[in-house]
Each structure stands twice: as structure tokens, then as C-alpha cells.
Design an enzyme around this catalytic site. Structure first.
Site: not given
Lengths: 356, 485, 332
Positions: C68, C137
Site C-alpha cells: 500500500e 475489516h
């Protein structure tokens, strides 16, 4: 959108010196004279950095410069040597220890000094300070205070060149400390995977702030480790400016030719502490002295003398010019205007927007 | 060395109780700074000093009641005024209590001039001589006031006072259970436990109440924890005196039983007002005039102005009426000032007294200084501030004593016309009733217009009917041109 | 960016609308490219970029390694160099790995360089909870990003915004973050062709009302509208405001609404403490204090990491019933 195509080999690797300079290079057809002239140029570039940084010590102590200042004294050969391999269109990403890289790139002493004084004539308008020197016109993308923070950025600049088929090099400077950061590894992998035209220049000065290399890396052969990502990697004596230049040219040529990212480990040393705040307790004074014996400036002067170059005369001229440059830079900075407080909210967004 | 003395804060005040010092020895004070809190029969007032210098010595302990004129403190003043030729040494020690004040040096304010106009004499630097007796009307019911107050008067140490202030407890409402009637910490804490919770009012409701002049103490809240909401206020504003009793003057506030209300204090105030009104009515030959003012132009203008203005800048009709009253007083200065010693002294400026009803019952009429010079929004703000401070007992001395003409506006109480009693030593009282729609002749046809009845009660010693008529004509004229107010 | 060649599908889903927006952008501007994990071969974790690799090729639709920080930073560098990257971070949960690049580079380069280096980068992220994806999540961190000066933060909640926010975002010379709530991708409906270019600066009144202002954004919009329906049946007329842009947020529309209704409730799926709802609430207190007839309500997630069990997750998240209850507290 055109895809990347193989780039042609550059026929003339003569470096274009960015920024305005008085004509110091002697234009002769004689190769030896060219070499002398070139060495004089290298010497002047290094001296400029050296004297500028020494002046910063004074100014910081006199509280004219504030914040964090990280001096490049001892490492000049790296910025100067690598810069010889880059063209005006190449891009440079550096760290917070970037005064030398900025000056080598051609940003004037005046612009850098004014930036550290926080004035509007600074290369970042006074908004950045010592750690955030930027010059879009010279493709100098900072100036980054987060260790390894510039690496992904550099990959992106290189990516754009690759996607547009431009044979430009993005040169990213970083230290041995950055080698520990995840961002280095992600970037190295991504650059190798996508064959980005990225020149990764690791200035290994053996310390990540106060932590010695062998205390922060399990395997200290950085070039070997970089090679494991699938890129060409060389280790170089960072105290020898001509060696640095030679290696950098080879690497840049290869990168420009489409060979993918290259990694250079430049073994160098900073003669002063990490920053102006650092009492440098973690280094053995004897070690520092040993490295000072290998001062890149003295090294070059010695070599020039050995080869019969008119060093002393050259040096005198250089010292004079450089002193004048630095003096002028300080004077100009002292008198340069400060940005009015009313403009505080400028440069948050490109167009003045009503921020919530 | 200058003296700070117990001031006279009203024509009927003979003595006051020093409640609290706001400065201490060594503090720098400036002319106009509040330096002490003084309690009178009618209210608690912050009193300002008129010297600039260093507070050198406090002469009177908090809790002590002294006659008006008693030196309360000494202020070291840098010597800039020349000694009066007949004077000897400057007085620097405490003198026997006098009901007197020294004259100001050059550049004195009209406030000081008024003080001088009051029947007191003394000269600085003169050797002590027996003070001339103040020409007080002998019929002021002083003994009655004192008796009542002695029964209620509270002694309390500074810590207890601080606690009471923090908790919002009015010490006057407590009977001290400590030695000598001293109020103790327990007394305060019990009072805190016993009293009803602080009024919970939403910001919108508070604003609406201020705009419509509804007294929140009389509104029943229907929100959570009985919070008063906008609808509650609107109900109160539109339906006078149906389900919600509105606080009219003189009506003791209805509180749940088991309460220790300010009944005692209310009674004391009533006595004081009674005394003053009786005296005024007795001594002042009143004459009364009234007129009906067409308010169509004014109300239209007000409506337009408010429509265009943000909430904070909206005006009440009262602002227009007060401004008109002030400007008219400037036009007819014979009605703006005081009657003392058988002669009229014009006021230096129009300081419009505004009659404010207090929650516990009672009335004060503090002054809006230089009301004729205030722009309407400023006047509105000053009025709101004055009313708030009047109701919380934080008026300044100069506001209580400086009015040159007073206006009483009972419009929000639904009364159409009021003929009031003049507050001595003023010479006039202006009254406004409610703005109502009335049928009237407009250009020869029958129409309906908003009108207000404006009245004048005036002192016949100072003026006669012609002057009074001029005044009301001026008021009428001013209200036809609201944009010029 | 209406396209003359392909008529807009009348019936569409949020996902398809977003895809169409990407397609439009890739087609009309050579500088635009999409980069992120699984955006190419996989078709996008949430299916948004399905088919785009086949249509535009691997140079324009780039699958990245799980890096990322590197690929967001690369997006920044590419933007600096004049391209117009759309970086997709799979979810806001993983964006934390790139937080340094977003905050210290993307948001800050313009300022640090004294105005020289603008970063015309668009980052898209899926956000939110509700599908039992558990603690790591299920975050809603758009409020954190809305804290940062220098970036614009968008939360498209409708088909129209999904279709038409991308173009002005790409045209913005500064970084733009687009948060797509995971529960919205399947929402289907009619999409009218855009009559005028979409502006990003204003909140939208999705439903006018007179008794209370319900202020929300993104994935909470459907629940808020449902709450408004329920409230209407109970005689309470709720005005629903979709903020659309969190930074800079349209405080003026909110203030105008509160001036009409005198009551407000802010619905935000983030944890209550320090949420974006806290910012909206503070602004209402600052700017509309004298209009308020009740305290400002906040309907947010409970202060607990998102549990897996269905009933626990439901209880933790702001539901329609919670919004209705908050409105009643303010109005009754």
C-alpha cells in the site's frame, strides 16, 4: 497512450549543469585540460556545499536558522558525483539531509539560505524550512522528513516516465536507516517488478541517527540485499567523487536504456552529528577522525596535486567565489521579506477554497 | 489621598451595606472601575470609584452598614491637582462619618456634577467642621427599612460567601444558623438542596423569550426534564394570562411551597418602593398628558428591518419607542434633568431610565446613558444587557442614580396606557402601552392601524402643559420616521 | 463526463455506475490509469473494475503487489509527474499502511513546497461494516481523513454521485479521497443522465422536512431515509441531508436546515468519540446555537471493535431504529 519503447543509447553523455554558473569550465579540446576543468568543477561544487554547511553551523547557533538542520559535511562527494550523471530533465528525490543535493542540482545558495531563514524568497517560499527544499523547475522533489518517505514517490515519478516512454531517470537518495523501513522494500520490489527507470542511491553513512548499521541491520551488505530484489546493485567508495561519478554514470546510462532500476550503495560518513541538536554520543571520536582523513575534498585536491593540476590557484579562486556566494546568500536572506500572517491559509489547496 | 465613600444610589437611600470588596490594598484602580459591592434596600449594586490611583487602605469591613457618605477606603492619588488656597494639610485619617463627598478636580463628569447638585457639601482640605445636616425629607420611613433588614441581614464569612456565589444561592434568603445569625456552610448547602433546579431553557426558547419579552420564570416547560422550549414560549407570548400567570408589577411570584423564596427581600423592596412612590406622589405635583401615536410606519419599517437582519440584530418595538423618547427629551430639555432645591437642573445628556420589573416582584429603573446617541442596534443590545443585569442584581451605581428621564413600557403586559409616578428627582415619566391595532380614520376612510398610547407624567413645578405637549408631539413625529431613529 | 457513444443504462447499480465512471475517465484522458490490488485480473475486490483490464490493457489497469505504501506513494509521484492516477486501496482498513504517504506527502507537498507541487491524485477506498467482517475489516475512518487540511474527502451515497463524482475529482488539482461504503455496491435504481456537471461543494437535501434535520453521509443514507419514512408515519417531518463531501463540508446547508427545523441528529457509522459527527455537531453548536430547541443528537457506532456475531454487529452499528429514537428524543 503510448507504451514504453526501448530507449536509444545516449551518444553524448556530457552532463548539462543545471542552474546558472559563471563559466568556470575551461573549454579546450585538450582532454587533460578537460579533465582538469572537470575536476575543478567537482571541487567547486563540493566546496560550495562544504562552506555553505559550515556557515549553517554558525547561523544555527546564532538562532537565525531554527528547527532541525541536518548537515552534509563529509558526504559531499555523493551528491556532487551522482549529480554529474543526471540531466536537467531527470528527477531527484532526496531526504532531510538535502542541502548538498539541492546545491548540486543547481538551486542557488541564496534560495536555500532564504528558505532556512523562512523568507518568501526561499525555494519553498519559506513554508518548508531546512528539511523541505523543493524546486519544481529543476525537478527537485524534496526534502522529505519521513525516513524512506520519498521512495514510493520516486517510484511514481519513474512510473510516469516509463508509461510515457520518456528516457529520463528518477534518482532517489536515502540513507542506510531507510533500508530498514518497509517502504524501501516495497519500492525496490515494485521498481524491479515494473522495471521502473529508478536509480536508488543509498548513502550508507553507517548510522541511522544514533544507531550504528550493525545494530539495525541483520545483514549489513546492503548492495547484496538490494540485488536480491532483482536489480543491479553496486557498492562504491562514497568518499571518492570521481569513483562516485563514474559509477553513477554507468548506472544512469543503464537505467535510461531500459535496464530497470539500479541500486548504488555509497559508503560514506558524516563528519558532524546527525543534526544540530545531536550531542553525537554514540560515535567513537577516533572513528570520526579516521574518516576525516578520507575527506573527499582533500582527496580530490591531493589527486589533482599529484597529477600536476594547478590546484592552489584553482582553490583560491574557488574559495573566493564560494565565500562571496555564501555571504551574499546570508545578506539576501537577512533582508528578504517574511510572508504576511494573513496568507497563512495559502497553499493548503491549489485554489483558495473555503475550508470547513 | 482620596476617599472612596458610600455613595448615594437613589434619592431615598440613606445608608448602604458594604457586601464585598472587589479590590484590595495595593491594587491599581481607575476612575470608573467597580471597586465594591453595596447592598441597598432595593438591590445589590457594583459601585465604581472616581479616582485613579492605588487603593491604599480599606476602612470598612464587608458586612457593615454605614450611612451614605461614610469613607469606605482611601485611594492614593498622584498629586496633580493644586491644593485649594484655603486648605491646610490634606486629610489623611479617617473622619467621623459624614454624608458628604468631595468635589472632583478638573474634568469632572456630569455624574459628579449631579452628585454635587445633590444636597451635600464639603470642601477638600478644609479643617474638620461639623457637616451640614442633609436636607432629607423627614418622612422617609428609615426605621422601618432598618428593622426589616436587620432581621434578614446576613453575616457570613468570605468562604461561605464564595460558596453561595458559586452555587447561585442568594444569602439574603437564608437565616443563618450559626452564632449571631451567621450563615454557615450547612445553611448554604441545605438551600442548594431545597431550591428548584435552575431553569432549563433551549437556546431558541431563550432567544424567543428575549424577543417577545416573555418572562421565562413564568413559563412551563414541556421538554425533557421540564426544559422550556420554543413552543412553550410562543404559547406564553400569544396567550397572556390564560394558563401562564405573567409577572405583573407588585404580584409576588408564585413558587411551590416548601420553598424559601425571596419573600423577605421582596417585602423589603416593596417597602422601599412604597416609600419612594408615596414621597413622589406627595411632593411632586404631577400633571398628565396622553396621545395616540400611529405606529404603521414604525412597525412596517421594523418588520422590514428584522426580515433582512440576522437573528442577533433584530429589534423589538421597544427599541424604537425608547429611542424616540430619548430624542424627544433632547428636543425638549426642560423635561430632561432633575428638580432639587427648588430649581431645575438640566441633565448633561439624556440618560433614559428604563423601568424593569424584577422576578421576585419589584421594580428598578436603571439608566441607559446617552440613549439619544445610541444607534438602534446598540440601544437594543444595551437594553438587553441592562435588563439582564437588573434582574440579576448586577447594576452599576451610575446606572441606578443617573437617569434624567424615565420610560415605563408595559406593552408586553397587555396594558394600553400607563400613567406612572415620577421618580424623584426627575421631572418626567414617559409611558408606552401596547401596540394594538385600532380602527381609525386614514385619509378620510375607516381603516385599521397599529397604534400605541404614549403618556407623560410631568412635574408641574418644572414645566407646564405646553412643554409636555411639545414633548409628546416630538415623540409622535419621531415615530413617523423610524429610519431616522 | 457524459459519453455520446454509449447511452447511459437506465437501470443500474452503484457498482456499475462507478465502473462506468472509471471507463469514461480512462477513455477520455490518456493520463488516467487505475492502480491497486486485484483491480486487473480479478476485476476488483468488489467487482468495480471488472472488464477494464480487457478494455484498456495492463499499462492502464495495473495490478500491484500488496504494498500500500509503495503504490500509493507511486500514485503521488505519478501525479506529480503529470499523470492522473486513480489508486484503489482495497479497503480503508488497509489504508493505514499508506497513511504516511497520504498525510505526509499527498496532503502536504503543495504546502511544503510553497505552492509548487500540486498532487492531482484520486484514491478510492471501500469503507464501512455490516457484513460480519469483524474487527479489522469494518472500519469507518473517513472522519480521520477529513481531519487533514490539503485533501478533499468525498462519500458518494447515491447512484448519481457514484457515477458523476469521479470526473470532478480527477479534475481537481489536489488529492481527492473517495469512500465507497461496501453496502452500497449492490444498490440498484434508475440513473438519469446528468443534466449539469456535478459540483462537489454542496450537501444535498435528499428529503425536505420541517421538524428535525437528519444529517448523514455515505452508507448511512439509506437507513436515515428509512428512518425519515418511519418518522413521517409518526407525524414528524424529518429533513435528510446527505453531506456528500466531508472535507470541506457544506456547513451552510446544514445551518440553513437547522434554522428551519431547530433540531438536528447526525448519523455516522464511525465510533462516536471524535467521530465526524462530533465535528458536525460542534459546527452546529457554533453556528446555529440560537436556533436549537433541543440538544444535537448523534447516532454512531458503539465504542467497541466490531464483533463478528451477527446480533452483536447489528447492535454496534447505527440502525434505523436508533435514528428514529434519536429524532424522537429531540422532538418529543
Amino acid at each position: 497512450m503510448s507504451l514504453a519503447r526501448p530507449t536509444r543509447m545516449r551518444k553524448d553523455p556530457a552532463p548539462q549543469k543545471p542552474g546558472k554558473r559563471s563559466a568556470t569550465s575551461k573549454k579546450t579540446t585538450n582532454k587533460k585540460k578537460t579533465r582538469i576543468g572537470h575536476r575543478a568543477d567537482l571541487l567547486e561544487s563540493m566546496m560550495r556545499i562544504r562552506r555553505f554547511e559550515e556557515r549553517c553551523v554558525e547561523l544555527y547557533s546564532a538562532t537565525k536558522i531554527r528547527g532541525f538542520v541536518h548537515l552534509y559535511i563529509g558526504e559531499e562527494a555523493v551528491a556532487v558525483g551522482v549529480n554529474e550523471a543526471l540531466t536537467h530533465e531527470d528527477a531527484v528525490v532526496a531526504t532531510y539531509r538535502e542541502h548538498g543535493h539541492a546545491l548540486a542540482r543547481g538551486i542557488t545558495a541564496e534560495a536555500v539560505m532564504a528558505e532556512m531563514y523562512g523568507r518568501t524568497t526561499g525555494c519553498s517560499g519559506g513554508r518548508g524550512g531546512s528539511m523541505h527544499l523543493f524546486d519544481a523547475s529543476r525537478r527537485f522533489y524534496g526534502g522529505n522528513a519521513i525516513v524512506a518517505g520519498g521512495l514510493p514517490l520516486a517510484a511514481g515519478l519513474a512510473l510516469a516516465d516509463r508509461m510515457r516512454g520518456q528516457d529520463r531517470v528518477t534518482c532517489c537518495f536515502f540513507g542506510d536507516g531507510a533500508f530498514a523501513e518497509g517502504e524501501f522494500h516495497e519500492t525496490a520490489n515494485l521498481a524491479a517488478l515494473w522495471r521502473l527507470p529508478l536509480l536508488l542511491v543509498c548513502e550508507n553513512n553507517l548510522y541511522a541517527m544514533g544507531t550504528a548499521l550493525e545494530r539495525h541491520e541483520a545483514q549489513t551488505d546492503l548492495a547484496m540485499r538490494a540485488a536480491s530484489y532483482g536489480m543491479v546493485a553496486w557498492a562504491v567508495d562514497g568518499m571518492d567523487v570521481e569513483a562516485v561519478e563514474q559509477t553513477a554514470r554507468r548506472a544512469a546510462e543503464a537505467v535510461r536504456a531500459g535496464a530497470g532500476p539500479h541500486f548504488l550503495e555509497l559508503r560514506t560518513y558524516r563528519f558532524r552529528a546527525h543534526s544540530m541538536y545531536d550531542p553525537d554520543r554514540y560515535r567513537d571520536k577516533a572513528e570520526v577522525e579516521r574518516w576525516k582523513d578520507r575527506d573527499p575534498i582533500n582527496r580530490l585536491i591531493d589527486r589533482m596535486r599529484e597529477d600536476g593540476d594547478p590546484v592552489d590557484e584553482t582553490l583560491a579562486g574557488i574559495e573566493r567565489r564560494v565565500a562571496a556566494e555564501v555571504d551574499h546568500a546570508v545578506e539576501a536572506a537577512e533582508q528578504a521579506p517574511e510572508e504576511p500572517v494573513e496568507h497563512l491559509l495559502h497553499h493548503v489547496t491549489s485554489t483558495p477554497s473555503e475550508v470547513s | 489621598m482620596a476617599e472612596f465613600t458610600m455613595p448615594s444610589l437613589g434619592a431615598d437611600m440613606d445608608e448602604g451595606t458594604l457586601l464585598e470588596w472587589l479590590v484590595g490594598p495595593g491594587d491599581l484602580v481607575h476612575r470608573g472601575d467597580p471597586v465594591a459591592v453595596v447592598e441597598t434596600a432595593k438591590s445589590t449594586i457594583e459601585v465604581e470609584c472616581f479616582e485613579t490611583g492605588t487603593m491604599t487602605e480599606l476602612l470598612v469591613e464587608p458586612g457593615t452598614t454605614v450611612p451614605v457618605g461614610t469613607p469606605l477606603a482611601l485611594i492614593g492619588v498622584p498629586a496633580k491637582k493644586p491644593e485649594p488656597p484655603e486648605g491646610g494639610e490634606k486629610p489623611h485619617t479617617t473622619r467621623e462619618p459624614r454624608k458628604a463627598r468631595q468635589p472632583e478636580g478638573p474634568g469632572e463628569t456630569e455624574r459628579a456634577a449631579k452628585r454635587r447638585a445633590a444636597p451635600r457639601t464639603q470642601r477638600k482640605g478644609e479643617p474638620a467642621k461639623p457637616p451640614s445636616p442633609p436636607p432629607e425629607p423627614a418622612t422617609v420611613p428609615v426605621p422601618v427599612l432598618t428593622t426589616v433588614r436587620q432581621g434578614v441581614h446576613t453575616e457570613a464569612g468570605p468562604l461561605v460567601r464564595h460558596l453561595a456565589e458559586q452555587r447561585g444561592v442568594d444569602l439574603e434568603t437564608l437565616h443563618g444558623s450559626g452564632p449571631g445569625g451567621r450563615v454557615t456552610r450547612t445553611d448554604v448547602e441545605e438551600a442548594v438542596a431545597a431550591r428548584p433546579p435552575r431553569l432549563r431553557v433551549t437556546p431558541l426558547a431563550r432567544r424567543l423569550a428575549a424577543e417577545t419579552g416573555v418572562d421565562l420564570a413564568t413559563v412551563k416547560g414541556t421538554g425533557k426534564d421540564s426544559a422550556i422550549r420554543a413552543a412553550d414560549v410562543r404559547r406564553a407570548a400569544h396567550g397572556p394570562a390564560t394558563e401562564i400567570p405573567s409577572a405583573k408589577i407588585g404580584t409576588p411570584t408564585v413558587r411551590p411551597s416548601g420553598e424559601r423564596p425571596s419573600v423577605d427581600r421582596g417585602a423589603a423592596m416593596r417597602q422601599a418602593i412604597a416609600g419612594l412612590m408615596s414621597r413622589a406622589n406627595r411632593d411632586i405635583p404631577h400633571y398628565y398628558l396622553s396621545t395616540t401615536v400611529d405606529m404603521a410606519a414604525a412597525m412596517d419599517w421594523l418588520h422590514e428591518h428584522n426580515r433582512r437582519s440576522p437573528v442577533g440584530e433584530r429589534l423589538l418595538p421597544a427599541a424604537l419607542l425608547l429611542k424616540a423618547a430619548a430624542l424627544a427629551a433632547r428636543d425638549v430639555p426642560e423635561l430632561n434633568g432633575s428638580w432639587t432645591d427648588d430649581h431645575f437642573t438640566a441633565g448633561e445628556g439624556v440618560h433614559l431610565g428604563v423601568a424593569v420589573s424584577l422576578r421576585g416582584g419589584g421594580l428598578v429603573a436603571p439608566a441607559l446613558h446617552h440613549a439619544d446617541t445610541l444607534a438602534l442596534p446598540q440601544l437594543m443590545t444595551a437594553l438587553k444587557d441592562l435588563v439582564t443585569r437588573a434582574r440579576t442584581g448586577r447594576l452599576r451605581g451610575s446606572e441606578v442614580s443617573d437617569a434624567t428621564i424615565t420610560v415605563t413600557n408595559l406593552g408586553d403586559q397587555g396594558v394600553e396606557a400607563v400613567f406612572g409616578v415620577i421618580y424623584p428627582p426627575q421631572v418626567a415619566l414617559v409611558g408606552f402601552g401596547r401596540v394594538v391595532d385600532r380602527p381609525c380614520a386614514v385619509a378620510g376612510l375607516l381603516g385599521v392601524r397599529p397604534v400605541v398610547t404614549s403618556t407623560l407624567s410631568a412635574d408641574h413645578r418644572a414645566t407646564d402643559g405646553a412643554v409636555g405637549a411639545r414633548y409628546l408631539t416630538a415623540v409622535t413625529r419621531l415615530l413617523q420616521n423610524p429610519e431616522q431613529l | 463526463m457524459g459519453d455520446g457513444e454509449r447511452p447511459e443504462a437506465a437501470k443500474t447499480t452503484y457498482r456499475e455506475a462507478m465502473r462506468e465512471a472509471l471507463r469514461d475517465a480512462l477513455r477520455s484522458d490518456d493520463r488516467v490509469f487505475l492502480m491497486g490490488e486485484d483491480v486487473g485480473r480479478y476485476g476488483g475486490c468488489f467487482g468495480v473494475s471488472l472488464g477494464l483490464l480487457e478494455e484498456f490493457g495492463a499499462e492502464r489497469v495495473r495490478d500491484t503487489p500488496l504494498s500500500e505504501s509503495a503504490f500509493v506513494g507511486a500514485g503521488i509521484g505519478a501525479a506529480l509527474a503529470g499523470l492522473r492516477p486513480v489508486v484503489e486501496i482495497m479497503t480503508v482498513n488497509f489504508s493505514l499502511l499508506a497513511l504516511d504517504q497520504i498525510l505526509n506527502n499527498a496532503a502536504t507537498l503543495l504546502h511544503m513546497s510553497g505552492g509548487q507541487l500540486a498532487v492531482p491524485l484520486v484514491i478510492r477506498m471501500t469503507t464501512g461494516a455490516g457484513r460480519q467482517l469483524a474487527a479489522q475489516h469494518s472500519h469507518s475512518l473517513e472522519g480521520w481523513y477529513a481531519h487533514i487540511p490539503g485533501i478533499r474527502v468525498l462519500a458518494p451515497a447515491t447512484l448519481e454521485d457514484a457515477r458523476h463524482m469521479l470526473a470532478p475529482a480527477l479534475a481537481d488539482p489536489d488529492p481527492v479521497l473517495i469512500f465507497e461504503h461496501g453496502s452500497l455496491y449492490n444498490v440498484s435504481g434508475e440513473l438519469l443522465p446528468a443534466s449539469a456537471p456535478l459540483d462537489l461543494d454542496h450537501a444535498a437535501i435528499r428529503r425536505p422536512g420541517t421538524d428535525i434535520s437528519l444529517i448523514t453521509y455515505g452508507g448511512s443514507l439509506p437507513k436515515t431515509l428509512a428512518a425519515a419514512d418511519e418518522l413521517a408515519a409518526a407525524g414528524i417531518s424529518a429533513e435528510v441531508i446527505d453531506l456528500r463531501t466531508l472535507r470541506p463540508f457544506d456547513a451552510r446547508t446544514v445551518a440553513a436546515s437547522v434554522a428551519r427545523t431547530h433540531r438536528a441528529a447526525v448519523v455516522d457509522e464511525a465510533w462516536r468519540t471524535g467521530s465526524f459527527a462530533a465535528e458536525v455537531s460542534a459546527r452546529i453548536a457554533e453556528e446555529s446555537f440560537y436556533e436549537l430547541d433541543a440538544p444535537v443528537e448523534r447516532v454512531c457506532s458503539a465504542e467497541v471493535p466490531m464483533p463478528y456475531a451477527r446480533q452483536l454487529e447489528e447492535a454496534a452499528l447505527p440502525q434505523t431504529a436508533d435514528i428514529v429514537a434519536a429524532a424522537h428524543r429531540a422532538v418529543d
